[in-house]
Design a protein around this motif. Structure first.
Motif, PDB file in Angstrom:
ATOM      1  N   VAL A  31       0.807  -1.212   0.000  1.00 58.79           N
ATOM      2  CA  VAL A  31       0.000   0.000   0.000  1.00 58.79           C
ATOM      3  C   VAL A  31       0.839   1.260   0.000  1.00 58.79           C
ATOM      4  N   SER A  32       2.151   1.116   0.250  1.00 58.32           N
ATOM      5  CA  SER A  32       3.010   2.296   0.191  1.00 58.32           C
ATOM      6  C   SER A  32       3.068   2.788  -1.250  1.00 58.32           C
ATOM      7  N   SER A  33       3.339   4.080  -1.405  1.00 58.58           N
ATOM      8  CA  SER A  33       3.406   4.632  -2.753  1.00 58.58           C
ATOM      9  C   SER A  33       4.678   4.189  -3.459  1.00 58.58           C
ATOM     10  N   ASN A  80      -0.411   4.535  -5.774  1.00 59.38           N
ATOM     11  CA  ASN A  80      -0.698   3.336  -4.996  1.00 59.38           C
ATOM     12  C   ASN A  80      -2.052   2.787  -5.386  1.00 59.38           C
TER      13      ASN A  80
END
Lengths: 289, 415
Positions: free
Chosen positions: A116-118, A215
């Motif tokens: 989920v991190s960019s 994301n």
């Protein structure tokens, strides 16, 4: 005054991007009558694929502008052939639900795969920084994105209204029966048009990559604004999507400048006002009402 | 007809964007331990985000950190160890308070956990505090930032180990104002966390002798910050403070840089983790200042521990990983000193304890509110040229002594 001018220019710059993003939604509805809820997910895929191209193949922004829409075109063709076409004859609600389901699936798969991190992305060389136009400053990249988007919108508009292919496509959507009677193979055009609309969503994703968080969730909020835009412009109207894109960009910028946290609410206030006065939207076909 | 229907459908979808939801939590019944070591074993429960936004920051690698603590405890005491049989159990709370609540119940009741560790996300962290209080079992929070854990919702069995929002504000705002950044514009997302951070930062800036010229609320979530940034810049501040987290923080920083402000206006981030820098790259954050509770490359002691951590995980530890290690180790040390894992006896050992370890410097477990205060660091993100190895992202601008970093115990807490 300077500030007003600054907000106006920023609004127009954001608007160009919104217009492009909403365009594919309008084209797909105009031609197939499908409300494509997965447009936000396709926008997200466009940005994610750009980031992955950069990470794994060192292919930067410029190649991505070409590669990603091509990939997304084939994704669109696949989805249309495998799924969407079977529901075209039924109530439009079915395809709406189908694309909604596809969205949930896509977002979760991407989350599982890439977290989920960019993801990382770079501003293309030469497009960083800002320029001063008299007393106001603008980000060079934002100006570029807006100008690029406007050019694409114009090309699509010319393509649909001034070329033979465009006329066939429009004839097929106006009256499929009669077009068929005149020897036009309607079905032949439906698939590429769907793919084209999805490619436009992917293209918007590439444009977003340098200045937005990349994301799996990036399309979830965005799709809501896109729907507001096409409702304001009139579902299926290409000119409507473009004009409404700019309107929403302006409203958002003035909102951010003058009313802070109301900036997103104002977009929906605008939508409600337009629908009250013109239920089919600014450029929608009034036969509907 | 079809058009009208579709328009209402699309309008409905669009309007749904305006609706936000919230979650609540519930409590559970009490139970108690007893004897020297209850059930003949000590069970450490790790409850955190194993799949979402905070996975990298803490997640499964915190289990590795806790295993390191257990190994170090056993190596130190050998046959004399009071806790001979130590188990670790782990669960995913998905950052949701309701799930955190039920998982905490399961851990305390079914898994016989003697302590729950970590629990990022403030609402989830507070839900577990309620369970700890009800079950009379220990809970050391590492990952959540809310001051309520040691304020209005404090209790005898809950400790807050690594950081809180007041400490972030005092560290970052105080540090930057002292360094000459007097005039601030603050941009914050308009929900509980953002409002809290805005309040804490405004107070800290003013206390340090600076001025907050503008506080700008933004919708949450939000992906276009262009005009907010222009507006915040219009008062020509020395410092722009951003209180957003996750994707919104990334959106803001990218657009701040594209507005040509990087290197021109000092950017201060309210809450930032080293994993944020790692995922976006140093160039995007270069020059940004923030408060870090611990940095792996700060000194030889930290680095030695980080090397051991890297052997097992192939990555560098965040402050949350080191915090989990420190909390688990000090919990076991407290059992050793008390001679039992009885919760009340262990709490008594921990209260007031002064600690220096790989995580805590000049640390103290404050008896009044169970806030674990320690020296923290004002950090600046390095430029790409300064980075010598992976994860070598921070320059420590200054060390902020524990007493300056943390607010005095709030009157709101009564055990």
């Amino acid at each position: 005054m300077t500030q007003f001018l600054q907000y106006t220019l920023q609004g127009l710059a954001a608007g160009g991007f919104y217009a492009l993003a909403a365009l594919g939604l309008a084209v797909i509805f105009g031609v197939l009558g499908v409300v494509n809820f997965s447009h936000g997910a396709c926008y997200m895929l466009g940005a994610m694929i750009s980031a992955l191209l950069l990470e794994h193949f060192s292919l930067g922004f410029w190649p991505a502008l070409v590669i990603v829409p091509v990939i997304m075109f084939f994704v669109g063709v696949l989805v249309e052939r495998l799924l969407v076409q079977w529901l075209l004859r039924l109530d439009p609600l079915y395809n709406f639900l189908l694309t909604f389901g596809l969205t949930l699936l896509t977002v979760d798969i991407m989350k599982r795969q890439f977290g989920v991190s960019s993801l990382k992305y770079e501003v293309p060389a030469g497009l960083g920084g800002r320029i001063s136009l008299g007393s106001v400053d603008l980000s060079i990249y934002q100006l570029f994105a807006a100008a690029f988007a406007v050019v694409i919108c114009l090309l699509v508009w010319v393509g649909l209204t001034k070329t033979r292919v465009g006329m066939i496509v429009r004839a097929a959507t106006e009256d499929a029966e009669r077009s068929r009677a005149l020897g036009i193979n309607v079905a032949r055009w439906v698939t590429p048009v769907f793919g084209f609309g999805i490619a436009l969503a992917g293209l918007a994703g590439v444009l977003a990559a340098p200045y937005r968080a990349i994301n799996a969730d990036m399309g979830s909020n965005f799709i809501i604004i896109l729907f507001a835009i096409v409702v304001i412009g009139g579902l299926g109207s290409i000119l409507g999507a473009v004009v409404a894109g700019f309107l929403v960009g302006l409203v958002e910028a003035y909102g951010q400048g003058y009313y802070g946290q109301l900036s997103q609410v104002l977009i929906f206030v605008l939508m409600a006002a337009v629908v009250l006065v013109r239920p089919a939207g600014l450029f929608g076909r009034e036969e509907a009402a | 007809m079809r058009h009208t229907r579709m328009i209402s459908l699309a309008a409905l979808v669009a309007s749904s964007g305006l609706v936000l939801t919230a979650c609540g939590s519930a409590g559970g019944g009490p139970s108690s331990g007893g004897g020297k070591i209850s059930d003949d074993k000590v069970v450490l429960g790790l409850l955190n985000d194993q799949s979402g936004v905070y996975k990298d920051l803490s997640g499964p690698n915190s289990k590795v950190a806790i295993e390191m603590a257990v190994a170090d405890y056993k190596a130190k005491y050998g046959d004399k160890a009071v806790a001979k049989n130590i188990e670790i159990t782990m669960a995913d709370h998905q950052n949701k308070p309701d799930i955190a609540n039920s998982k905490a119940q399961e851990m305390y009741d079914r898994d016989k956990a003697d302590i729950i560790l970590d629990v990022p996300t403030s609402s989830a962290g507070l839900a577990v505090a309620t369970q700890a209080k009800a079950k009379k079992k220990l809970y050391i929070n590492i990952g959540a930032g809310t001051t309520a854990l040691t304020g209005a919702q404090c209790n005898k069995y809950t400790f807050h180990w690594a950081y809180d929002t007041a400490m972030l504000a005092a560290g970052t705002a105080g540090g930057i104002v002292d360094g000459g950044g007097k005039n601030w514009s603050i941009v914050y997302p308009d929900y509980a966390f953002g409002q809290d951070m805005n309040k804490s930062f405004t107070a800290a800036v003013e206390k340090a002798g600076g001025t907050v010229q503008q506080s700008i609320a933004t919708p949450f979530p939000n992906d276009n910050f262009a005009t907010f940034i222009t507006k915040a810049e219009s008062s020509k501040p020395d410092v722009m403070g951003i209180m957003a987290a996750g994707g919104d923080l990334v959106n803001f920083v990218k657009q701040f840089n594209q507005a040509g402000l990087q290197g021109k206006t000092q950017l201060a981030v309210g809450l930032m983790f080293i994993t944020d820098i790692h995922s976006l790259g140093v160039d995007q954050f270069q020059g940004t200042q923030f408060t870090d509770a611990w940095y792996w490359n700060f000194d030889d002691q930290n680095r030695a521990w980080a090397d051991k951590f890297k052997e097992k995980t192939n990555t560098r530890p965040s402050f949350a990983h080191a915090g989990n290690y420190s909390a688990a180790l000090n919990y076991l040390e407290a059992i050793q000193a008390a001679g039992t894992d009885d919760a009340d006896a262990v709490v008594k050992e921990l209260e007031g304890k002064k600690i220096n370890d790989i995580f805590l410097r000049n640390g103290e477990v404050r008896a009044a509110d169970h806030n674990v205060i320690h020296d923290v660091y004002l950090a600046e993100v390095k430029s790409k040229a300064e980075v010598k190895e992976d994860w070598d992202y921070e320059k420590i601008v200054k060390t902020i002594p524990a007493a300056d970093a943390y607010a005095a115990p709030s009157g709101a807490c009564s055990m």
